[in-house]
Design a protein around this motif. Structure first.
Motif, mmCIF file in Angstrom:
data_model
loop_
_atom_site.group_PDB
_atom_site.id
_atom_site.type_symbol
_atom_site.label_atom_id
_atom_site.label_comp_id
_atom_site.label_asym_id
_atom_site.label_seq_id
_atom_site.Cartn_x
_atom_site.Cartn_y
_atom_site.Cartn_z
ATOM 1 N N PHE A 102 41.553 -96.678 -53.759
ATOM 2 C CA PHE A 102 40.507 -95.666 -53.585
ATOM 3 C C PHE A 102 39.156 -96.136 -54.123
ATOM 4 C CE2 PHE A 102 44.520 -93.400 -53.548
ATOM 5 C CZ PHE A 102 44.384 -92.601 -52.420
ATOM 6 N N TYR A 103 38.969 -97.439 -54.128
ATOM 7 C CA TYR A 103 37.761 -98.026 -54.693
ATOM 8 C C TYR A 103 36.485 -97.439 -54.084
ATOM 9 C CZ TYR A 103 34.179 -101.504 -55.768
ATOM 10 O OH TYR A 103 33.033 -102.114 -56.181
ATOM 11 N N GLU A 104 36.470 -97.262 -52.786
ATOM 12 C CA GLU A 104 35.252 -96.816 -52.108
ATOM 13 C C GLU A 104 34.938 -95.343 -52.364
ATOM 14 O OE1 GLU A 104 35.552 -97.730 -47.995
ATOM 15 O OE2 GLU A 104 35.459 -99.900 -48.283
ATOM 16 N N HIS A 105 35.937 -94.573 -52.768
ATOM 17 C CA HIS A 105 35.736 -93.139 -52.935
ATOM 18 C C HIS A 105 35.752 -92.695 -54.396
ATOM 19 C CE1 HIS A 105 36.456 -92.851 -48.616
ATOM 20 N NE2 HIS A 105 37.540 -93.585 -48.794
ATOM 21 N N LEU A 106 36.163 -93.582 -55.279
ATOM 22 C CA LEU A 106 36.391 -93.209 -56.672
ATOM 23 C C LEU A 106 35.131 -93.371 -57.515
ATOM 24 C CD1 LEU A 106 38.832 -92.332 -58.483
ATOM 25 C CD2 LEU A 106 39.054 -94.746 -59.111
ATOM 26 N N VAL A 107 34.788 -92.316 -58.251
ATOM 27 C CA VAL A 107 33.731 -92.410 -59.259
ATOM 28 C C VAL A 107 34.447 -92.656 -60.583
ATOM 29 C CG1 VAL A 107 31.822 -91.256 -60.415
ATOM 30 C CG2 VAL A 107 32.259 -90.824 -57.985
ATOM 31 N N ASP A 108 34.470 -93.916 -60.984
ATOM 32 C CA ASP A 108 35.225 -94.345 -62.168
ATOM 33 C C ASP A 108 34.252 -94.489 -63.336
ATOM 34 O OD1 ASP A 108 36.853 -95.569 -64.072
ATOM 35 O OD2 ASP A 108 37.892 -96.806 -62.602
ATOM 36 N N TYR A 109 34.325 -93.543 -64.272
ATOM 37 C CA TYR A 109 33.388 -93.539 -65.391
ATOM 38 C C TYR A 109 33.675 -94.641 -66.405
ATOM 39 C CZ TYR A 109 32.624 -88.858 -63.507
ATOM 40 O OH TYR A 109 32.368 -87.799 -62.675
ATOM 41 N N HIS A 110 34.849 -95.226 -66.321
ATOM 42 C CA HIS A 110 35.242 -96.242 -67.310
ATOM 43 C C HIS A 110 35.943 -97.403 -66.598
ATOM 44 C CE1 HIS A 110 34.263 -93.454 -70.589
ATOM 45 N NE2 HIS A 110 34.860 -92.531 -69.873
ATOM 46 N N ALA A 111 35.296 -97.926 -65.575
ATOM 47 C CA ALA A 111 35.893 -98.964 -64.736
ATOM 48 C C ALA A 111 36.233 -100.236 -65.513
ATOM 49 C CB ALA A 111 34.963 -99.298 -63.578
ATOM 50 N N SER A 112 35.523 -100.476 -66.612
ATOM 51 C CA SER A 112 35.750 -101.707 -67.375
ATOM 52 C C SER A 112 36.961 -101.613 -68.306
ATOM 53 C CB SER A 112 34.503 -102.052 -68.201
ATOM 54 O OG SER A 112 34.246 -101.025 -69.161
ATOM 55 N N ILE A 113 37.480 -100.424 -68.505
ATOM 56 C CA ILE A 113 38.619 -100.247 -69.420
ATOM 57 C C ILE A 113 39.916 -100.505 -68.669
ATOM 58 C CG2 ILE A 113 39.891 -98.596 -70.844
ATOM 59 C CD1 ILE A 113 37.292 -97.275 -71.536
ATOM 60 N N GLU A 114 40.693 -101.437 -69.171
ATOM 61 C CA GLU A 114 41.932 -101.835 -68.514
ATOM 62 C C GLU A 114 43.169 -101.606 -69.374
ATOM 63 O OE1 GLU A 114 41.444 -105.834 -67.226
ATOM 64 O OE2 GLU A 114 39.941 -105.322 -65.695
ATOM 65 N N GLY A 150 43.250 -91.897 -74.005
ATOM 66 C CA GLY A 150 42.454 -91.199 -75.007
ATOM 67 C C GLY A 150 41.134 -90.649 -74.489
ATOM 68 N N LEU A 151 40.851 -90.859 -73.207
ATOM 69 C CA LEU A 151 39.575 -90.416 -72.641
ATOM 70 C C LEU A 151 39.662 -89.082 -71.919
ATOM 71 C CD1 LEU A 151 38.347 -93.810 -71.136
ATOM 72 C CD2 LEU A 151 37.418 -92.661 -73.158
ATOM 73 N N GLY A 152 40.861 -88.636 -71.609
ATOM 74 C CA GLY A 152 40.990 -87.453 -70.768
ATOM 75 C C GLY A 152 40.687 -87.821 -69.327
ATOM 76 N N VAL A 153 39.821 -87.066 -68.666
ATOM 77 C CA VAL A 153 39.432 -87.392 -67.288
ATOM 78 C C VAL A 153 38.566 -88.649 -67.307
ATOM 79 C CG1 VAL A 153 38.129 -86.634 -65.265
ATOM 80 C CG2 VAL A 153 39.558 -85.000 -66.521
ATOM 81 N N PHE A 154 39.003 -89.692 -66.614
ATOM 82 C CA PHE A 154 38.232 -90.941 -66.610
ATOM 83 C C PHE A 154 37.591 -91.229 -65.252
ATOM 84 C CE2 PHE A 154 42.227 -92.604 -64.953
ATOM 85 C CZ PHE A 154 41.831 -93.597 -64.067
ATOM 86 N N ALA A 155 37.963 -90.442 -64.249
ATOM 87 C CA ALA A 155 37.404 -90.673 -62.917
ATOM 88 C C ALA A 155 37.571 -89.408 -62.085
ATOM 89 C CB ALA A 155 38.103 -91.843 -62.233
#
Length: 228
Positions: free
Chosen positions: A162-174, A181-186
Motif C-alpha cells: 500500500f505504498y502509494e496510498h499509505l501516509v506513514d508518519y514513521h516510515a523510517s522505524i523498522e 509504542g506509537l499507537g497509530v503510525f499510519a
C-alpha cells in the motif's frame, strides 16, 4: 451467520487457486457478519496450511464466519502458540470493547513458514500474487476503520503493498517494538474517502493468556476506538 449464495460466490473466488483446482487460500476468519467488523487483525500469512478438498468448499466457507465450526473442523491443526494468542486478543476486544475482529493476512496464501511461502512464490507466482490481491479485495469489500498489524513481516508487506496510498508518519522505524509504542503510525483512505488507521504490535505468539506485556498497546487500541 449462514453464508448467502452471493457471498459464497465471493468466498469461493477467495479460497480457490488460480486454476480453480485447489483450495489454498484462507482469506479471513470472523464471528458472524464480516461487514460489521470495524477492526482487521492482520498477520503476514495464514499458517499452518489446511488440506481441504474441493467438495469441502461449502463447509470451509461456512467455517470462516463460524468460529465454533472452524474449531470443530480444524482446531486440532491450528492450535499454535500464535493462534492461541490471537484468540485471546480477540476475546479481550470482544469483552472490553464489544468489537468483533476480522482476522486476515497480507497474503492469504497458506504456508507452513515464511521460507515455505517464498518457495510457493517460486513454484507458482500467480497464486502467490493472488494471495495479496485477495487481501486488497477484503479491504475494499469490508472497509475497516482500524488495522492492527501483528509482527514485523506483516508491517513490511503492508508498507510494500500500500505504498502509494499509505501516509506513514514513521516510515523510517523498522523495529516492531518501537511501532507498538506509537499507537497509530499510519493511515490511508479508501476510494470513497473513508479513512482507515493503522497500528502495529509484536507477534501475538508473545501474548499469552492475559496479554500483560501488551497492556500499553491495548490502551492505545482502546483510546483509538473510543475516541470517535
Amino acid at each position: 451467520m449462514a453464508v448467502s449464495i452471493g457471498f459464497y460466490r465471493k468466498i469461493t473466488d477467495w479460497i480457490l487457486s488460480c486454476d480453480n483446482r485447489k483450495i489454498i487460500f484462507r482469506p479471513f476468519q470472523v464471528e458472524g457478519n464480516p461487514y460489521k467488523s470495524r477492526v482487521f487483525l492482520v498477520g503476514a500469512f495464514p499458517h499452518p496450511p489446511l488440506d481441504i478438498s474441493l467438495d469441502e468448499a461449502s463447509m470451509f466457507a461456512e467455517s470462516l464466519v463460524n468460529p465454533e465450526l472452524f474449531d470443530h473442523l480444524y482446531g486440532n491443526l491450528t492450535g499454535t502458540k500464535e493462534n492461541i494468542g490471537i484468540q485471546q486478543f480477540i476475546r479481550w476486544m470482544k469483552i472490553t470493547l464489544n468489537e468483533n475482529i476480522l482476522c486476515t493476512n497480507i497474503n492469504v496464501l497458506q504456508a507452513d513458514s515464511l521460507q515455505h511461502l517464498k518457495q510457493l512464490k517460486m513454484a507458482n507466482r500467480a497464486d502467490y500474487e493472488k494471495g495479496f490481491t485477495i487481501f486488497q479485495h477484503l479491504m475494499e469489500e469490508f472497509q475497516p476503520e482500524l488495522i492492527i498489524l501483528h509482527g514485523m513481516e506483516a508491517v513490511k508487506q503492508f508498507r510494500i503493498q500500500f505504498y502509494e496510498h499509505l501516509v506513514d508518519y514513521h516510515a523510517s522505524i523498522e523495529k516492531i517494538q518501537h511501532l507498538e509504542g506509537l499507537g497509530v503510525f499510519a493511515e490511508m483512505r479508501f476510494d470513497n474517502g473513508k479513512r482507515v488507521r493503522v497500528m502495529a504490535c509484536r507477534s501475538l505468539v508473545y501474548y499469552g493468556k492475559s496479554g500483560e506485556s501488551f497492556a500499553s498497546f491495548k490502551n492505545y487500541v482502546q483510546k483509538v476506538l473510543t475516541s470517535e
